[in-house]
Write a protein that holds these residues in place. Structure first.
Motif, PDB file in Angstrom:
ATOM      1  N   THR A 280       0.855  -1.183   0.000  1.00 25.35           N
ATOM      2  CA  THR A 280       0.000   0.000   0.000  1.00 25.35           C
ATOM      3  C   THR A 280       0.892   1.234   0.000  1.00 25.35           C
ATOM      4  O   THR A 280       2.118   1.122   0.002  1.00 25.35           O
ATOM      5  CB  THR A 280      -0.918  -0.011   1.240  1.00 25.35           C
ATOM      6  OG1 THR A 280      -1.813   1.096   1.168  1.00 25.35           O
ATOM      7  CG2 THR A 280      -0.113   0.080   2.526  1.00 25.35           C
TER       8      THR A 280
ATOM      9  N   THR B 100      -1.437   7.839   2.114  1.00 23.29           N
ATOM     10  CA  THR B 100      -2.244   8.888   1.512  1.00 23.29           C
ATOM     11  C   THR B 100      -2.369  10.057   2.486  1.00 23.29           C
ATOM     12  O   THR B 100      -2.125   9.919   3.684  1.00 23.29           O
ATOM     13  CB  THR B 100      -3.653   8.379   1.161  1.00 23.29           C
ATOM     14  OG1 THR B 100      -4.283   7.881   2.355  1.00 23.29           O
ATOM     15  CG2 THR B 100      -3.575   7.269   0.128  1.00 23.29           C
TER      16      THR B 100
ATOM     17  N   SER C  52      -4.448  12.256   4.723  1.00 23.11           N
ATOM     18  CA  SER C  52      -5.746  12.172   5.388  1.00 23.11           C
ATOM     19  C   SER C  52      -5.982  13.316   6.364  1.00 23.11           C
ATOM     20  O   SER C  52      -7.128  13.574   6.746  1.00 23.11           O
ATOM     21  CB  SER C  52      -5.880  10.837   6.132  1.00 23.11           C
ATOM     22  OG  SER C  52      -4.854  10.706   7.106  1.00 23.11           O
TER      23      SER C  52
ATOM     24  N   GLN D  71      -4.749  14.130  -3.612  1.00 25.46           N
ATOM     25  CA  GLN D  71      -3.644  13.202  -3.389  1.00 25.46           C
ATOM     26  C   GLN D  71      -2.564  13.406  -4.439  1.00 25.46           C
ATOM     27  O   GLN D  71      -2.871  13.594  -5.621  1.00 25.46           O
ATOM     28  CB  GLN D  71      -4.131  11.744  -3.453  1.00 25.46           C
ATOM     29  CG  GLN D  71      -5.208  11.400  -2.447  1.00 25.46           C
ATOM     30  CD  GLN D  71      -4.710  11.477  -1.013  1.00 25.46           C
ATOM     31  OE1 GLN D  71      -3.535  11.234  -0.733  1.00 25.46           O
ATOM     32  NE2 GLN D  71      -5.608  11.805  -0.081  1.00 25.46           N
TER      33      GLN D  71
ATOM     34  N   ARG E  52      -3.324  -4.127  -2.181  1.00 30.15           N
ATOM     35  CA  ARG E  52      -4.312  -3.112  -1.796  1.00 30.15           C
ATOM     36  C   ARG E  52      -4.015  -1.763  -2.433  1.00 30.15           C
ATOM     37  O   ARG E  52      -4.925  -0.932  -2.622  1.00 30.15           O
ATOM     38  CB  ARG E  52      -4.347  -2.977  -0.269  1.00 30.15           C
ATOM     39  CG  ARG E  52      -5.496  -2.102   0.237  1.00 30.15           C
ATOM     40  CD  ARG E  52      -5.772  -2.357   1.700  1.00 30.15           C
ATOM     41  NE  ARG E  52      -4.711  -1.868   2.563  1.00 30.15           N
ATOM     42  CZ  ARG E  52      -4.661  -0.632   3.051  1.00 30.15           C
ATOM     43  NH1 ARG E  52      -5.601   0.244   2.728  1.00 30.15           N
ATOM     44  NH2 ARG E  52      -3.688  -0.262   3.850  1.00 30.15           N
ATOM     45  N   PHE E  53      -2.764  -1.533  -2.769  1.00 28.56           N
ATOM     46  CA  PHE E  53      -2.354  -0.303  -3.456  1.00 28.56           C
ATOM     47  C   PHE E  53      -3.240  -0.013  -4.659  1.00 28.56           C
ATOM     48  O   PHE E  53      -3.583   1.139  -4.937  1.00 28.56           O
ATOM     49  CB  PHE E  53      -0.892  -0.457  -3.889  1.00 28.56           C
ATOM     50  CG  PHE E  53      -0.383   0.628  -4.791  1.00 28.56           C
ATOM     51  CD1 PHE E  53      -0.098   1.893  -4.300  1.00 28.56           C
ATOM     52  CD2 PHE E  53      -0.170   0.383  -6.142  1.00 28.56           C
ATOM     53  CE1 PHE E  53       0.383   2.890  -5.140  1.00 28.56           C
ATOM     54  CE2 PHE E  53       0.309   1.365  -6.983  1.00 28.56           C
ATOM     55  CZ  PHE E  53       0.591   2.629  -6.483  1.00 28.56           C
TER      56      PHE E  53
ATOM     57  N   ARG F  62      -6.282  -0.672  -5.048  1.00 30.63           N
ATOM     58  CA  ARG F  62      -7.665  -0.352  -4.689  1.00 30.63           C
ATOM     59  C   ARG F  62      -7.769   0.982  -3.953  1.00 30.63           C
ATOM     60  O   ARG F  62      -8.868   1.433  -3.635  1.00 30.63           O
ATOM     61  CB  ARG F  62      -8.259  -1.464  -3.812  1.00 30.63           C
ATOM     62  CG  ARG F  62      -8.295  -2.822  -4.504  1.00 30.63           C
ATOM     63  CD  ARG F  62      -9.129  -3.832  -3.740  1.00 30.63           C
ATOM     64  NE  ARG F  62      -8.634  -4.081  -2.393  1.00 30.63           N
ATOM     65  CZ  ARG F  62      -7.684  -4.955  -2.093  1.00 30.63           C
ATOM     66  NH1 ARG F  62      -7.095  -5.659  -3.054  1.00 30.63           N
ATOM     67  NH2 ARG F  62      -7.287  -5.137  -0.837  1.00 30.63           N
ATOM     68  N   GLN F  63      -6.623   1.604  -3.688  1.00 24.51           N
ATOM     69  CA  GLN F  63      -6.640   2.901  -3.029  1.00 24.51           C
ATOM     70  C   GLN F  63      -7.108   3.989  -3.999  1.00 24.51           C
ATOM     71  O   GLN F  63      -6.861   3.911  -5.202  1.00 24.51           O
ATOM     72  CB  GLN F  63      -5.244   3.244  -2.494  1.00 24.51           C
ATOM     73  CG  GLN F  63      -4.813   2.387  -1.312  1.00 24.51           C
ATOM     74  CD  GLN F  63      -3.444   2.788  -0.800  1.00 24.51           C
ATOM     75  OE1 GLN F  63      -2.423   2.366  -1.329  1.00 24.51           O
ATOM     76  NE2 GLN F  63      -3.427   3.618   0.248  1.00 24.51           N
ATOM     77  N   GLN F  64      -7.779   5.001  -3.430  1.00 19.33           N
ATOM     78  CA  GLN F  64      -8.299   6.099  -4.236  1.00 19.33           C
ATOM     79  C   GLN F  64      -7.210   7.145  -4.463  1.00 19.33           C
ATOM     80  O   GLN F  64      -7.177   8.200  -3.832  1.00 19.33           O
ATOM     81  CB  GLN F  64      -9.520   6.711  -3.548  1.00 19.33           C
ATOM     82  CG  GLN F  64     -10.677   5.751  -3.361  1.00 19.33           C
ATOM     83  CD  GLN F  64     -11.176   5.198  -4.686  1.00 19.33           C
ATOM     84  OE1 GLN F  64     -11.488   5.956  -5.609  1.00 19.33           O
ATOM     85  NE2 GLN F  64     -11.262   3.882  -4.795  1.00 19.33           N
ATOM     86  N   ILE F  65      -6.299   6.822  -5.362  1.00 20.29           N
ATOM     87  CA  ILE F  65      -5.136   7.659  -5.642  1.00 20.29           C
ATOM     88  C   ILE F  65      -4.828   7.599  -7.128  1.00 20.29           C
ATOM     89  O   ILE F  65      -5.152   6.618  -7.805  1.00 20.29           O
ATOM     90  CB  ILE F  65      -3.891   7.163  -4.865  1.00 20.29           C
ATOM     91  CG1 ILE F  65      -3.695   5.648  -5.100  1.00 20.29           C
ATOM     92  CG2 ILE F  65      -4.003   7.487  -3.382  1.00 20.29           C
ATOM     93  CD1 ILE F  65      -2.428   5.084  -4.549  1.00 20.29           C
TER      94      ILE F  65
ATOM     95  N   ARG G 294      -2.318   6.724  -9.935  1.00 23.17           N
ATOM     96  CA  ARG G 294      -1.192   5.787  -9.986  1.00 23.17           C
ATOM     97  C   ARG G 294      -0.503   5.869 -11.349  1.00 23.17           C
ATOM     98  O   ARG G 294      -1.162   5.758 -12.385  1.00 23.17           O
ATOM     99  CB  ARG G 294      -1.675   4.342  -9.772  1.00 23.17           C
ATOM    100  CG  ARG G 294      -2.017   3.969  -8.365  1.00 23.17           C
ATOM    101  CD  ARG G 294      -2.502   2.523  -8.301  1.00 23.17           C
ATOM    102  NE  ARG G 294      -3.772   2.373  -8.984  1.00 23.17           N
ATOM    103  CZ  ARG G 294      -4.959   2.531  -8.386  1.00 23.17           C
ATOM    104  NH1 ARG G 294      -5.024   2.820  -7.104  1.00 23.17           N
ATOM    105  NH2 ARG G 294      -6.074   2.396  -9.066  1.00 23.17           N
TER     106      ARG G 294
END
Length: 233
Positions: free
Chosen positions: A54, A57, A59, A75, A92-93, A95-98, A100
């Motif tokens: 991951t 981010t 937050s 981000q 999981r990386f 699926r992160q809201q970032i 890429r």
């Protein structure tokens, strides 16, 4: 380009098993998030991605508001550097809201394209920046990133990536957090890996700040360059 790393007293950024380095404090995590929030992009190697699965981010509401006031996206772009692009698309990386991006060679781009064709998660951008020797051309990479709006880059490891960037003199600043533990191990990774530099070619730094928070020491350095080096950049 700013390197941001935490290390043990004996200069290790992970143990001999290359486990995720979770030995720093909440103060260091907040410091890391601040540096990430200041950046347009975050750069890290495939080994770092595999170890953590991951990425950090932004937050903190105040940091998010600061980015908004400065006209930045919520981000920073998360940029994975890999020659081969051999990592698990189920991390999981992905699926992160970032945002890429992948920085790679033609071999790596082909490798990842095949995974995309099989239905795996994708990168928004795949940048192929390859030297004649089949390695990543860092000067070309930086030029392309600047053209795409990445003016400030935070480098979060690992040691091989930092060594590659130092070798072509692209590091401008370094943040090191010294954590109160000793990991040891001849093969445990350090902030700078690679083949190393002989003393005459060492990369010199200027100490800008020293701050102690509880049991940790935060060091801020700037790369010292002579006029000859500056003219070559």
């Amino acid at each position: 380009m700013t390197v941001v790393l935490a290390m043990s007293v004996d200069g290790k950024i992970a143990d001999v098993m290359r486990s995720p380095a979770r030995f720093s404090s909440s103060a260091d995590l907040a410091h890391l998030e601040k540096q990430v929030a200041l950046a347009d992009g975050v750069l890290f190697g495939a080994g770092t991605l595999r170890a953590y699965g991951t990425t950090l981010t932004v937050s903190n509401p105040q940091l998010l508001e600061l980015r908004s006031q400065q006209g930045m996206t919520p981000q920073p772009v998360q940029i994975v550097c890999s020659h081969s692009a051999k990592f698990d698309p189920q991390l999981r990386f992905f699926r992160q809201q970032i945002p890429r991006w992948l920085l790679t060679t033609s071999v790596g781009a082909k490798q990842w394209q095949e995974k995309q064709d099989s239905g795996s998660s994708s990168f928004e951008q795949i940048l192929v920046v390859q030297s004649d020797g089949g390695r990543i051309d860092w000067h070309d990479a930086c030029q392309k990133l600047m053209e795409m709006g990445i003016q400030r880059l935070a480098v979060l490891g690992g040691g091989e990536l930092v060594a590659s960037l130092l070798a072509v003199d692209l590091i401008d600043e370094v943040w090191l957090t010294i954590c109160p533990l000793i990991l040891g191990g001849a093969t445990a990774p350090t902030p700078v890996g690679g083949e190393g530099f002989v003393a005459q070619l060492a990369k010199h730094l200027e100490l800008l700040e020293v701050e102690r928070i509880n049991q940790e020491v935060f060091l801020h350095y700037r790369r010292q360059r002579d006029k000859t080096t500056l003219n070559q950049l």
